[in-house]
Design an enzyme around this catalytic site. Structure first.
Site, PDB file in Angstrom:
ATOM      1  CB  SER A 118      -2.018  10.902  -2.425  1.00 39.57           C
ATOM      2  OG  SER A 118      -0.896  10.726  -3.547  1.00 39.57           O
ATOM      3  CG  ASP A 344       1.358   9.823  -8.044  1.00 37.04           C
ATOM      4  OD1 ASP A 344       2.350   9.376  -7.354  1.00 37.04           O
ATOM      5  OD2 ASP A 344       0.472   9.348  -8.450  1.00 37.04           O
ATOM      6  CG  HIS A 386       3.935   9.844  -2.058  1.00 36.91           C
ATOM      7  ND1 HIS A 386       4.357   9.886  -3.405  1.00 36.91           N
ATOM      8  CD2 HIS A 386       2.461  10.132  -2.323  1.00 36.91           C
ATOM      9  CE1 HIS A 386       3.397   9.805  -4.112  1.00 36.91           C
ATOM     10  NE2 HIS A 386       2.172   9.972  -3.562  1.00 36.91           N
ATOM     11  CG  HIS A 483       3.665   6.453  -3.620  1.00 33.83           C
ATOM     12  ND1 HIS A 483       2.532   6.373  -3.017  1.00 33.83           N
ATOM     13  CD2 HIS A 483       3.337   6.475  -4.883  1.00 33.83           C
ATOM     14  CE1 HIS A 483       1.421   6.771  -3.622  1.00 33.83           C
ATOM     15  NE2 HIS A 483       2.219   7.235  -4.984  1.00 33.83           N
TER      16      HIS A 483
END
Length: 519
Positions: A118, A344, A386, A483
């Site tokens: 991030s 996230d 992302h 991710h």
């Protein structure tokens, strides 16, 4: 609309809470979906597209929404999730920002990583350059966690430039305000984890690096930051004092109380830490607002029901921020960044339920922004920094619960009565993760993993996979789900939104915002 009247999401929240009490059933496809329906809807969509004209006005305001970790699979799953909780089959539903007229893709890699983090990605969006993972507001020539290497590599952010041009500025987030995404709007650091002075390395101290919380107070562009709301109060209060949210000692080692310094620095300023204070705030006369509603990250949206928590919702914070910025912007307009940061974190935990719930909350915050602004002069962008490794598969029948086990169709295209079994003769869910700790039923409401890594296949025959505390299965055993590296979506409306038109490098977002503002 005011922050005091933002209860439109209460009905949906009640539905979401009630729906997890039992395994939902398969919803039938809408009865109006005839061949004529598809023909007419296609023709209507074409006419709408033909009528769409570029908006080439100069933007007065820019609002950038970031769903942290909100990949396309997350958006698709959330769309179905919300639709099903509202009583439909789900697939035909659209989230608020999916109605925006302009959509593109963003390539999210860092200069040194194929799959990004991030800090580097938000720096790309805010400062117009791609850079390394883990660094904030500095270019790729800075070495991560090396203070000396970062000297002279700082790059200004759009929020700093906006404030310098007299615009009102601010951000709201559900993470700590010193976390990577919000930090990239105002800070410069070769290490995203240097959030408090207690986090600085000895090398950083020797070479004069300043922690991220202190940089928020040192913001000296224009009239300063007008709005900063989220969590993370521990980085603002010294260890010799107790912070008001939890009553525990702060984390700072330098003796500074940054919440007091905020009030001393700015005239007509406010520091708040409870939702009731936000609801009663004089938004017309408050010029600088610091809201820190939790010791660390704010709670997930599902664990923060309206009226039952001292933490405001993301739509409430968005509403208050926009109203304050409008009151303080004069003729110069405003820039606002809004982050749904805990999408996230829920993915990292392998908990799709909370990730989808927080995505739904972001969609409601976008609704609020639309209701308080005008399309003619406000550019609104919704994107992600992302993606995550969430996948959707299994050939489930139409309307199959998105959090449920897969029920497939038979050879005649009709739903089976029982879940589909894999070759190991066990059922499986539509949603899963490529990696992470894997399966957990999280019995007793414990949302943390109660056992070591449990990747691989598990027998879900007697498990309620729609429960909020269920953690999806994962293939690769890792300490945390990670991710993903595929492109993420950009949704846009307002002045110059049509410049989002294809597959873009992520830093391009910065240049569209600049151009829309006429810089």
């Amino acid at each position: 609309m005011t922050v005091r009247h933002l209860f439109a999401g209460t009905i949906l929240t009640t539905l979401l809470s009630a729906a997890v009490a039992a395994q939902p059933t398969i919803y039938p496809a809408p009865t109006d979906e005839t061949p004529e329906f598809w023909q007419q809807s296609g023709a209507t969509a074409l006419q709408q597209a033909l009528a769409t004209q570029p908006n080439t006005n100069q933007a007065r305001n820019v609002i950038l929404f970031v769903g942290d970790g909100m990949g396309i699979s997350t958006i698709t799953a959330a769309r179905i999730f919300v639709g099903q909780m509202q009583g439909s089959s789900g697939e035909e539903n659209l989230l608020s920002f999916e109605h925006f007229p302009h959509v593109a893709l963003s390539k999210t890699y860092n200069t040194n990583q194929q799959t990004s983090d991030s800090a580097g990605t938000m720096t790309a969006m805010m400062s117009g350059i791609k850079t390394r993972a883990g660094v904030i507001g500095v270019n790729q020539y800075a070495t991560r966690a090396d203070c000396a290497s970062a000297q002279g590599t700082e790059v200004p952010s759009l929020m700093q430039q906006a404030a310098g041009r007299g615009m009102a500025t601010g951000f709201v987030t559900t993470t700590r305000v010193t976390h990577a995404t919000p930090a990239a709007t105002f800070a410069h650091s070769p290490e995203r984890d240097w959030e408090s002075d207690a986090d600085l390395s000895d090398e950083a101290r020797r070479n004069g690096c300043v922690d991220i919380a202190a940089q928020l107070l040192a913001f000296d562009y224009g009239h300063g930051i007008n709005v900063a709301m989220g969590g993370g109060i521990e980085a603002f209060v010294p260890s010799t004092e107790t912070e008001p949210v939890s009553g525990r000692a702060g984390a700072r080692q330098d003796g500074r109380n940054l919440t007091r310094e905020w009030q001393e620095k700015y005239d007509n300023s406010a520091f708040i830490w409870h939702r009731d204070q936000l609801n009663s705030l004089d938004l017309e006369n408050t010029r600088h607002l610091l809201g820190l509603f939790s010791r660390s990250q704010m709670s997930y949206a599902f664990d923060r029901p309206v009226g039952e928590s001292g933490q405001p919702t993301l739509p409430e914070m968005t509403s208050a921020a926009i109203q304050l910025l409008q009151n303080q912007s004069g003729d110069n307009g405003f820039f606002l960044m809004v982050e749904a940061g805990r999408i996230d974190h829920a993915h990292h935990a392998g908990n799709a339920f909370r990730a989808l719930h927080d995505t739904e909350e972001l969609a409601r915050a976008v609704d609020v922004a639309q209701s308080l602004t005008q399309d003619q002069d406000t550019l609104i962008i919704v994107t992600a920094d992302h993606s995550h490794t969430l996948t959707i598969g299994g050939y489930a029948t139409r309307g199959n619960p998105i959090l449920g086990t897969v029920i497939a169709n038979n050879d005649h295209g009709h739903a089976h009565d029982t879940p589909r079994l894999a070759q190991d003769q066990m059922p499986f869910t539509t949603l899963g993760y490529r990696d992470g700790m894997g399966y957990s039923e999280a019995a007793g409401g414990d949302r943390r993993y109660a056992q070591p890594v449990a990747a691989g296949r598990h027998n879900l025959s007697e498990v309620d996979t729609t429960h909020p505390d269920f953690h999806q299965e994962a293939l690769v055993p890792l300490e945390s789900e990670g991710h993903a590296g595929e492109d993420v979506a950009i949704f846009a409306q307002g002045p110059w939104a049509h410049l989002f038109h294809g597959v873009h490098e992520q830093h391009y977002i910065y240049y569209v915002m600049r151009h829309a503002l006429g810089w």
